[in-house]
Design an enzyme around this catalytic site. Structure first.
Site, PDB file in Angstrom:
ATOM      1  CG  ASP B 243      59.525   2.177  41.615  1.00 53.04           C
ATOM      2  OD1 ASP B 243      60.595   2.593  41.145  1.00 53.04           O
ATOM      3  OD2 ASP B 243      58.494   2.011  40.935  1.00 53.04           O
ATOM      4  CG  ASP B 387      61.248  -3.180  30.299  1.00 59.35           C
ATOM      5  OD1 ASP B 387      60.328  -3.469  31.091  1.00 59.35           O
ATOM      6  OD2 ASP B 387      62.200  -2.456  30.602  1.00 59.35           O
ATOM      7  CG  ASP B 500      62.107  -3.894  37.050  1.00 66.25           C
ATOM      8  OD1 ASP B 500      62.149  -3.221  36.005  1.00 66.25           O
ATOM      9  OD2 ASP B 500      62.490  -3.461  38.154  1.00 66.25           O
ATOM     10  NE  ARG B 559      63.117  -1.548  40.794  1.00 66.86           N
ATOM     11  CZ  ARG B 559      62.297  -0.596  40.344  1.00 66.86           C
ATOM     12  NH1 ARG B 559      62.695   0.196  39.373  1.00 66.86           N
ATOM     13  NH2 ARG B 559      61.100  -0.465  40.847  1.00 66.86           N
ATOM     14  CG  ASP B 575      64.734   2.881  37.618  1.00 67.83           C
ATOM     15  OD1 ASP B 575      65.189   1.827  37.125  1.00 67.83           O
ATOM     16  OD2 ASP B 575      63.551   3.021  37.923  1.00 67.83           O
ATOM     17  CG  HIS B 633      67.834  -1.271  30.791  1.00 67.66           C
ATOM     18  ND1 HIS B 633      66.982  -1.769  29.827  1.00 67.66           N
ATOM     19  CD2 HIS B 633      67.050  -0.885  31.820  1.00 67.66           C
ATOM     20  CE1 HIS B 633      65.736  -1.693  30.269  1.00 67.66           C
ATOM     21  NE2 HIS B 633      65.748  -1.152  31.477  1.00 67.66           N
TER      22      HIS B 633
END
Lengths: 522, 904
Positions: B243, B387, B500, B559, B575, B633
Site C-alpha cells: 500500500d 467508498d 481495495d 487494487r 493512488d 476518482h
C-alpha cells in the site's frame, strides 16, 4: 384543433417545418442543406444542427419538445428520446411499446396544488416579510434618526469643544502666570526658611538621637527605669540614679513620648550630657567629626524639596512627586530615623504652600482641562456609534430593509454530531453536541446569490482546516413562515452549506411575475 | 511516499544474498545417469557442487510453444510452497522427442521448438525454429537455498539429536560449506518490526537471457517506463504488493500488484518467461546499453558483440517454477501467457463506460443529485461508486443508516436511468463483537493467525482489524455467501464490487503490510504467499457475485493483483497524484499491465491526490477516455470535482471526451470479446503490431486499441502540438496509412510527425485497412444504447481494402457462452463491403446499420446499392471533405448483406 407538425416540434416552430412551396424539400434550420421533407424524423441525421430529427435520437445536438398538455411543456435533449425512460409526462418521447403512462394531468394538478401552496406560502410569508420590512425600515429610521441626533450632538459637542478649548487656554495662562509669581516669592521664602529651620532642626535631631538611645525596649517611650541606667544623670553623685532623680528629668512623669522628651526632658538632660562629655576630652574630636556629617545630611534634602515644589508648580502629575518623596525617605532612613519623620512634615507642607489665590487658579485650570477631555471623549463615542450605524447600513439588508431584523439574531440546527449556529451578518459556527469548543465556519462576507442576489450569503475566513484553507460557509435561502435552518452539509471538506428559510425571502411580487412567465409558456 | 517505510534490496537479507551470487557465479550440474524421459517431459537430478545438496529438475513441453521448468529440493526438510490458483487450469501437455543424449548435453524437440540442456555447468537453451531465444542460467546465477535446521539451536535431547544426525546424513551436507553468514538469514528487523524467520534462509533465484532480444518489458506493477531499465547501480525491480501512498514515478519500487512475467523483444523474435512465485521477488535487469564492464571488455578485446539482455529473478521462498514462452512474435508470446493464466471475462458493457467516483459521496441525496446533474448537463455516466464511508463504521456488508437509510431506493433511482452502483468491500475486518462478520470469523477460526496461533490483529481503516484467510476454501465459501441477496439484503443483483486495500494494507505492519511470519491455511507462512493474498480475496468475491446471480457477469475492481487475477477483476494504477508525470505514467503502466494479462486497466481520472487545474483535468479525461477502465476518482480531502463545478469550457471538453468514449464502446466491447477468445491484449504497445520497427520499441506515450486505433493523448502542459510516432511495418520505413478520426485527414509516412492540438483535440488515428464499428447516438448510459444503430468507419489501405470485426450480445449475461451472440467480420474490397458471421448469429437484436463512412476512396461514387436476400436497393451516397457516406443502409446486424459502390 391541433396544428400539424412533426413529433418533437414546439407549436411556436411549426411554421418552420413546412415543405417548400411546390416541392417536397425542406432546408435545415441552419441553412446548411436541403433534404426531402420525408427525411424529417426518419431516424437518420442529415442536418449538422440536428433540426431534421426533432422527434428522434438520431442527431447529437437535437432537442425534443414535450407538449405535456395539462402540465408544463419542456424541451429535453434528443439523447433521451427512445431510450426506454419516460421523460415527458405525456410519454411522447417513447414509443407506445414502452408503455409510458400519461401523467400530465395528475402532475399538472399536483403542480397546481404546489403552485397554490407556494403562492399561499409566499403570500403569507410576504405578510411576515412586510412586517420585517416595516420593522427593518423602522430600525433604519431609528438608525437614521439616531444618526441625525448624533450628528446634532456632534455639532454641539464640537462647539462646546471650541469653547472649552478657549477656556482651557485662558485658565492655563493664568495658572502659569500665578505659578511663576509664586516661584519668585517661594525662592525668597525658602532662603529664609532654610536659615530659620536650621537651628531648631539640629536641636531636634540631637534630642531624637538621645531618645532612641534611651528607649532600650523600643516601645516609643522613655521610662524612669530606662533613665536610671545613665550614670550621667546622678546629680548627687552617690553612685545611684534614684527614681526621684530620674523623674526630675521627665518632669515628674513615669514616661514620656518623643515630643514630650524633646520639649521637656531634653533641655535638662542635655546640660548634664555636655558636662559628661567635657569630662571625657579624648573622644570629643570624633563626635565633632560626626556632627558635621549630620549637618550635611540635614542640608542635602532641601534641594529635592525645591525640585518637588517646582514640579508641582509646573503641573506635573502626582506620581512623579510621590516617587521623589519616596526616594527622599529612603535616603534619610539609613542615617537617622528622626530625619525620616521630619521628611513627611516637609512634604505635607508643600501643597499648602501655594497661596490661596494660586491654588484657586490651578484648580480652575484643572477643571478646564477635565471639561475639554470630557467633550473629546463624547465626540469619540459619537463617532464610534456613527461608524456602527454606517456598517449596519452597508451590510445589505435588502432594498426594502427586510433582512435587518436578522442581524443580531442567531439560529441553531442540530444534526447527529453537531450543533450548527448561524448568526446572519455575523458568523456561522459549529459545535460538537458532546461539548467542546465552538468552531467558526466563516464570518460575514457578502451576498453571493445569482441571478437573485438575496438568495445566497457567503461567510469566509473561518477557522483554519487541519490541512488546508480556512473554513467557509454558503447559506442558501428560501421562503418560509419562520426563520429556520433546515439542513447543513459539507460537500467539500471544510466547505459548509446551510439551508436557511425565512419570510424575508418571500417576495410575493417577484414570485407572481415568475409564475406569470410560466403561465405564458403554457 | 515515504521511502523509509519500504525496504531496499540491501535491507532485504535474501535479496542481498541472491544478488551476491552475481559476483561469483554458482556451480550447479546435472547428475549423470539421473535422466528420465516421458512423453511430455523429462526429469533429472541437479547438484550444487559447492555444498553437494541435490535438487530434482523437471522440464515439460506444453502446447503452444511453451516449456515449463521446475526445480525443487530432492528431499526438503518440509515441503516448499508451490503457487496455486494462478494458472487458469491444468497445463496442457505437449510432446517431446529426445534427439540426442550425451553426458554433457541433452537435446529435445517439441513442435518446431528445441531445448538443449547442458549438464555442467547446468544451462538450458531454448530455440524457436533453430533461433536461440531464451537461455536459462547462462550466467550461472541459479541460487537455491535448501531448507536447514538452525545451527545454534541447542539439542540436549537424545532423540532430537538422532533426528539431527539423520537429517545431516540425508542431505549429505558438510557443515562448513553449509553456513549462510548473512545477518538476516535467521531473523530480520526492519524499523521496529521483527521477522522471526523460523525456517531461516530459503531463497530461490535464476537468470534468464534473451539472446535474440534488444529490449525487455513486463513485470508490472511499477511506475516506470514501458521498456525496463538496467538495474546496474540501482535496486532491482521489486514485486511485493504494498500500500504505497502517493507513489513516485520513474521508480522500481513495488506497488499494489505483482505479475512476474517478462518479455524479451528484438526485431526478429519475441520470447517470455513467467516466474511463478508468490513470495517477495526482486528482478535485476541487465541490458547492453548501460553495462559498462561489458562495454569495456568488448572495447579491449576488439569484439563488437554485446551481451544479450538478461533478467535475474530472486524470490524469498518457494521453488523454481518458470514457464518459457517462445513466441516468435509479440502477439504470439502474449497469447501463450494468456493460455497459462487466462484472460478477463467479457465484461458487461457498463463496465467499459464512464464511472463517477469519489471518496466519498456523502449520502443518498448526494448520489442521486450527482446522477441527476449528469443528465442536466447531458454528459453520459454509467456507474456511481461508494467508498468506505458508506458503511457503518467500516463494517463491510453494512450501511451507515443515517447517511444511507434507504439503499435499495437509491439503487433503484440509479438503475431506472440505466445506471449502476459499485460499493467497496475491503478485506480488513473490524474487531467488534457486535459485528456479525467478525464474530463468525472469530468463532470459526477464519482469520490469518500469528505464529502463536492467535488471530492476527493489525490496524487499518476500522481501527483494530483482522484479516480473513482466503487461502482456506471454507473461508472463501463463507465470504462468497455474504454476497447472497438474502444476506446482503440492502443491495440488488446489479450492484457490483470494489476490492481495495487487499495487498493487504496494515497501517502498523512492516512496510505497511502483513508480517511475513503469519500463518495461513496449510501452515504456509505469509512469506510464501504474500503476493497471492489479494488474488485469493478476489476469488471469494467473484464466486460470491456468480452465486448471487449465476446468469450475470460479475464486475470487480481490485487494487492488489497477481498473475491470473485478470480472470476475476479489472485494475487501476492506485493512488496517483495530480501532476503531469502521473498522467503520463497512466499510459506506460497500463501498457505494461496489458501485456501481462491486465488489459482492463485505468488510472484515477483527475488523480487521487491533489487538485488538478483545468488543463490537467481536461487532458486527464481525454487520456482516460482511451484507457480500458475509465473512472474519475479522488481523495476525501480534495475539492469536489464533478464536471459542472468547472468553467463551462472545461465542462465542454470533458463532455466531449466522455461522448467520444461512448461512441467507441462497440470497439472496446468487441476487443474484450476477442481478448477472451484469443488472448490478444485490448490495448497494445506499438511493438506488438510493429515488431520490426526498432524505433517503436520504446514508445510508451502512445497506445494501440487492438490494431485499429493509434492514440497519442496530450499529456504535457501548455502544448499546442505533439510529436506522434507513426510506426513502420518493415525495416525499410514503410508505414501504414493513418486517418485522423476527427477529420479523416490521412497521414502517409512513418516516423515522427508534429501534430497541432487545441483544448478539445485528442490525437487518435484509425489505421488504413481497418473497419471500426461505432455507435454515434448519445445516451445517458451505455445500457440505454443496446438497440441503437451502428456506424461502420472504413479506412482504406494502399490497395483500397479494409477489414474489421464487430461483436454483439445482450451486454450483461453469460448467455453468449450458449451461443447467444453475433460475431461478424466486415471486409471491404473492390468497392464492395460484405459481412460474414463467425458461427451463426443467434442473438436477436433490434440494432441496425445507420451509416457507412468510407475514407480513402480515390473516386467519388454516384450511388450505392445494397443486396439483402438477393434483393437490391439503391442507397444515397454523400460526399464530405475526406469521406464518402452511405446513407441509412438500414440492414439489421444479424442479416447477410453486400453493399456495392456505383460509379458514373
Amino acid at each position: 384543433s391541433e396544428v400539424p407538425r412533426p413529433l418533437g416540434v414546439p407549436l411556436a416552430k411549426a411554421s418552420l417545418y413546412q415543405p417548400r412551396a411546390g416541392e417536397n424539400s425542406w432546408t435545415c434550420l441552419d441553412g446548411s442543406r436541403t433534404i426531402p421533407f420525408s427525411h424529417i424524423n426518419d431516424d437518420y441525421c442529415d442536418c449538422a444542427d440536428g433540426s431534421d430529427e426533432p422527434g428522434t435520437a438520431a442527431c447529437p445536438q437535437g432537442q425534443f419538445h414535450c407538449v405535456n398538455k395539462g402540465h408544463q411543456p419542456v424541451n429535453i435533449p434528443s439523447s433521451q428520446v427512445q431510450d426506454g425512460i419516460c421523460d415527458c409526462c405525456d410519454g411522447s418521447d417513447e414509443s407506445e411499446t414502452v408503455g409510458c403512462p400519461n401523467t400530465c394531468l395528475e402532475l399538472g394538478a399536483a403542480a397546481a396544488v404546489q403552485r397554490r401552496n407556494a403562492a399561499e406560502l409566499h403570500k403569507r410569508g410576504a405578510e411576515r416579510r412586510q412586517e420585517m420590512i416595516t420593522r427593518g425600515k423602522q430600525m433604519r429610521a431609528e438608525r437614521e434618526a439616531r444618526r441625525l441626533e448624533l450628528d446634532q450632538r456632534r455639532k454641539e459637542q464640537e462647539l462646546l469643544r471650541a469653547e472649552k478649548e478657549q477656556l482651557k487656554q485662558t485658565a492655563e495662562a493664568l495658572e502659569a502666570e500665578a505659578i511663576e509669581i509664586f516661584k519668585e516669592q517661594q525662592r525668597e521664602v525658602d532662603a529664609d526658611t532654610a536659615q530659620a529651620e536650621r537651628e531648631p532642626q539640629q536641636m531636634r535631631q540631637e534630642a531624637t538621637l538621645t531618645f532612641v538611645r534611651y528607649d532600650t525596649n523600643k516601645d516609643g517611650f522613655v521610662e524612669v527605669t530606662e533613665l536610671m541606667v545613665d550614670m550621667n544623670l546622678d546629680r548627687d553623685r552617690n553612685g545611684v540614679v534614684t527614681v526621684e532623680e530620674a523623674k526630675y528629668f521627665l518632669d515628674e512623669r513615669e514616661r514620656v513620648d518623643l515630643d514630650a522628651f524633646v520639649t521637656l526632658a531634653w533641655p535638662r538632660i542635655k546640660s548634664l550630657q555636655m558636662l559628661a562629655e567635657g569630662l571625657f576630652q579624648p573622644p570629643q574630636p570624633e563626635e565633632v567629626a560626626q556632627q558635621p556629617e549630620v549637618t550635611t545630611e540635614s542640608i542635602q534634602p532641601t534641594p529635592p524639596k525645591l525640585s518637588e515644589e517646582q514640579a508641582e508648580l509646573a503641573g506635573d502629575d502626582d506620581i512623579e512627586a510621590d516617587e521623589e518623596g519616596e526616594e527622599d525617605q529612603y535616603d534619610d532612613e539609613e542615617p537617622d530615623v528622626g530625619v525620616g519623620e521630619a521628611s513627611p512634615d516637609a512634604e505635607e507642607a508643600t501643597p499648602p504652600n501655594y497661596d490661596p489665590e494660586t491654588q484657586r487658579l490651578i484648580q480652575q485650570a484643572n477643571e478646564a482641562r477635565n471639561a475639554l477631555e470630557e467633550v473629546e471623549r463624547s465626540l469619540r463615542e459619537i463617532q464610534q456609534e456613527v461608524n456602527e450605524i454606517d456598517d449596519q447600513n452597508n451590510k445589505g439588508y435588502g432594498l426594502t430593509e427586510e433582512w435587518a431584523v436578522h442581524d443580531g439574531q442567531c439560529y441553531n440546527f442540530e444534526d447527529r454530531e453537531y450543533v450548527y449556529t448561524l448568526c446572519p451578518f455575523d458568523r456561522a459556527s459549529q459545535k460538537s453536541r458532546s461539548g467542546g469548543p465552538e468552531t467558526t465556519l466563516g464570518r460575514w462576507d457578502k451576498w453571493s446569490g445569482e441571478p437573485k442576489q438575496y438568495s445566497q450569503q457567503k461567510y469566509t475566513n473561518g477557522a483554519a482546516c487541519w490541512n488546508g484553507p480556512n473554513r467557509s460557509a454558503i447559506i442558501n435561502i428560501s421562503c418560509a413562515l419562520e426563520p429556520k435552518i433546515t439542513a447543513v452539509s459539507e460537500p467539500n471538506r471544510c466547505e459548509y452549506y446551510f439551508e436557511f428559510e425565512t419570510p424575508a425571502a418571500c417576495d410575493s411580487e417577484a414570485f407572481q411575475s415568475e409564475s406569470e412567465n410560466l403561465h405564458d409558456e403554457l | 511516499v515515504d521511502p523509509g517505510n519500504f525496504k531496499t534490496c540491501e535491507q532485504s537479507s535474501f535479496c542481498r544474498r541472491s544478488r551476491k551470487i552475481q559476483g561469483s557465479g554458482s556451480k550447479y550440474a546435472l547428475i549423470p545417469g539421473t535422466l528420465n524421459t516421458y512423453a511430455d517431459s523429462l526429469t533429472a537430478d541437479l547438484v550444487n557442487k559447492e555444498n553437494h545438496h541435490q535438487f530434482a529438475f523437471k522440464l515439460e513441453a506444453l502446447v503452444g510453444s511453451t516449456f515449463r521448468l521446475q526445480i525443487d529440493e530432492k528431499q526438503p526438510l518440509r515441503p516448499r510452497y508451490r503457487v496455486e490458483h494462478a494458472l487458469k487450469g491444468p497445463t496442457q501437455a505437449g510432446r517431446i522427442r529426445v534427439q540426442r543424449e550425451t553426458d554433457g548435453e541433452i537435446v529435445i524437440t517439441s513442435e518446431k521448438n528445441k531445448a538443449v540442456i547442458h549438464g555442467d555447468p547446468f544451462r538450458i537453451d531454448f530455440f524457436e525454429n533453430d533461433v536461440l531465444v531464451v537461455s536459462v542460467n547462462a550466467k550461472n546465477w541459479l541460487y537455491f537455498e535448501h531448507l536447514r535446521q538452525k545451527a545454534q539451536e541447542p539439542t540436549s535431547h537424545p532423540a532430537e539429536n538422532e533426528n539431527q544426525q539423520e537429517q545431516d546424513a540425508a542431505v549429505e551436507t558438510p557443515k562448513a560449506a553449509d553456513t549462510i553468514d548473512d545477518p538476516g538469514a535467521w531473523e530480520e528487523n526492519f524499523k521496529s518490526h521483527h521477522d522471526s524467520k523460523p525456517y531461516g534462509p530459503e531463497a530461490v533465484a535464476l537468470d534468464f537471457s534473451f539472446p535474440a532480444a534488444k529490449v525487455l518489458f513486463g513485470i508490472p506493477e511499477h511506475a516506470d517506463s514501458f521498456i525496463l531499465k538496467s538495474t546496474s547501480g540501482t535496486d532491482p525491480y521489486r514485486l511485493y504488493n504494498l500500500d504505497v501512498f502517493e507513489y513516485v514515478v520513474d521508480s522500481k519500487m513495488a506497488l499494489y500488484g505483482s505479475v512476474p512475467v517478462i518479455y524479451g523483444h528484438g526485431a526478429q523474435r519475441t520470447a517470455g518467461v513467467y516466474w511463478q512465485n508468490a513470495a517477495e521477488t526482486w528482478v535485476d535487469i541487465q541490458t547492453s546499453e548501460t553495462n559498462v564492464v561489458s562495454s569495456l571488455v568488448n572495447f579491449v578485446s576488439g569484439s563488437q558483440k554485446t551481451p544479450p539482455p538478461a533478467a535475474h529473478f530472486m524470490s524469498e521462498s518457494g521453488i523454481v517454477d518458470a514457464f518459457i514462452m517462445l513466441g516468435p512474435k509479440p502477439m504470439d508470446t502474449f497469447k501463450q501467457y494468456a493460455a497459462l493464466t487466462g484472460t478477463h471475462e467479457l465484461p458487461q458493457l457498463f463496465a467499459l463506460a464512464y464511472h463517477q467516483s469519489r471518496w466519498n459521496y456523502n449520502d443518498e441525496r448526494d448520489v442521486t443529485s450527482v446522477s441527476a446533474k449528469f443528465d442536466e448537463y447531458n454528459i453520459p455516466m454509467d456507474t456511481m461508486w461508494l467508498d468506505i464511508e458508506h458503511t457503518d463504521g467500516k463494517r463491510y456488508f453494512t450501511w451507515d443508516k443515517f447517511k444511507f437509510p434507504h439503499p435499495l431506493a437509491m439503487i433503484k433511482n440509479l438503475t431506472e436511468l440505466g445506471r449502476h452502483l459499485v460499493v467497496i468491500v475491503d478485506p480488513h475486518i473490524k474487531r467488534d463483537n457486535n459485528y456479525f462478520f467478525h464474530r463468525d470469523c472469530t468463532d470459526r477460526g477464519y482469520y490469518v493467525k500469528t505464529r502463536e496461533g492467535n488471530d492476527y490483529e493489525g490496524w487499518c481503516w476500522p481501527g483494530a482489524a483482522s484479516y480473513p484467510d482466503f487461502f482456506n476454501p471454507v473461508v472463501r465459501e463463507y465470504y462468497a455467501s455474504q454476497y447472497a441477496l438474502d444476506k446482503f439484503q440492502t443491495v440488488t443483483a446489479d450492484v457490483m464490487l470494489w476490492n481495495d486495500m487487499n495487498e493487504p494494507s496494515v497501517f502498523n505492519g512492516p512496510e505497511i503490510t502483513a508480517p511475513k511470519d503469519l500463518i495461513h491455511y496449510g501452515n504456509w507462512e505469509h512469506r510464501d504467499v504474500h503476493n497471492l493474498y489479494g488474488h485469493m480475496h478476489l476469488m471469494g468475491s467473484f464466486a460470491g457475485l456468480q452465486q448471487r446471480d449465476p446468469n450475470q457477469r460479475p464486475f470487480i475492481l481490485t487494487r492488489a493483483h497477481f498473475a491470473g487475477s485478470q480472470r476475476y477483476a479489472a485494475i487501476w494504477t492506485g493512488d496517483n497524484f495530480a501532476d503531469w508525470s502521473h498522467l503520463q505514467h497512466s499510459v506506460k503502466m497500463c501498457l505494461t499491465e496489458a501485456v501481462a494479462g491486465f488489459s482492463f486497466c485505468g488510472a484515477d481520472v483527475g488523480a487521487f491526490f491533489g487538485n488538478p487545474d483545468t488543463e490537467l483535468l481536461e487532458r486527464w479525461y481525454q487520456t482516460g477516455a482511451f484507457l480500458p477502465f475509465f473512472r474519475a476518482h479522488a481523495h476525501i480531502d480534495t475539492k469536489r470535482r464533478e464536471p459542472w463545478l468547472f468553467p463551462e469550457r472545461t465542462r465542454q471538453v470533458i463532455q466531449n471526451a466522455v461522448i467520444k468514449r461512448y461512441s467507441y464502446l462497440p470497439l472496446w466491447y468487441t476487443a474484450f470479446y476477442e481478448l477472451e477468445l484469443t488472448g490478444e491484449p485490448v490495448i497494445r504497445p506499438l511493438l506488438a503490431q510493429y515488431p520490426l520497427d526498432k524505433e517503436a520499441f520504446g514508445v510508451d506515450n502512445q497506445l494501440l486499441v487492438q490494431d485499429r486505433l493509434l492514440v497519442r493523448p496530450v499529456m504535457q502542459q501548455g502544448v499546442s502540438k505533439v510529436d506522434v510516432y507513426f510506426p513502420a511495418i518493415d525495416d525499410k520505413k514503410n508505414g501504414d496509412w493513418w486517418y485522423d478520426v476527427d477529420t479523416y485527414q490521412r497521414q502517409e509516412r512513418s516516423g515522427y510527425v508534429s501534430v497541432p492540438v487545441d483544448d478539445f483535440k485528442i490525437p487518435v488515428w484509425q489505421r488504413g485497412g481497418s473497419i471500426v464499428p461505432k455507435k454515434e447516438r448519445q445516451r445517458r448510459a451505455s445500457t440505454l444504447m443496446l438497440h441503437d444503430p451502428y456506424t461502420l468507419i472504413i479506412c482504406l489501405d494502399r490497395q483500397g481494402k479494409a477489414s474489421g470485426s464487430l461483436y454483439l450480445d445482450d451486454e450483461k449475461s453469460y448467455a453468449y457462452r450458449q451461443g447467444q451472440r453475433i460475431h461478424v467480420n466486415y471486409e471491404f474490397a473492390h468497392d464492395q463491403l460484405v459481412n460474414s458471421f463467425v458461427g451463426k448469429p443467434k442473438y436477436k437484436t433490434l440494432a441496425w446499420i445507420e451509416r457507412i463512412v468510407i475514407a480513402g476512396l480515390e473516386k467519388v461514387p454516384s450511388s450505392a446499392s445494397i443486396t439483402v436476400n438477393g434483393v437490391s436497393q439503391q442507397l444515397e451516397v454523400l460526399h464530405h471533405d475526406n469521406t464518402v457516406v452511405v446513407r441509412k443502409p438500414g440492414v439489421k446486424m444479424d442479416v447477410d448483406f453486400a453493399i456495392k459502390l456505383n460509379f458514373a
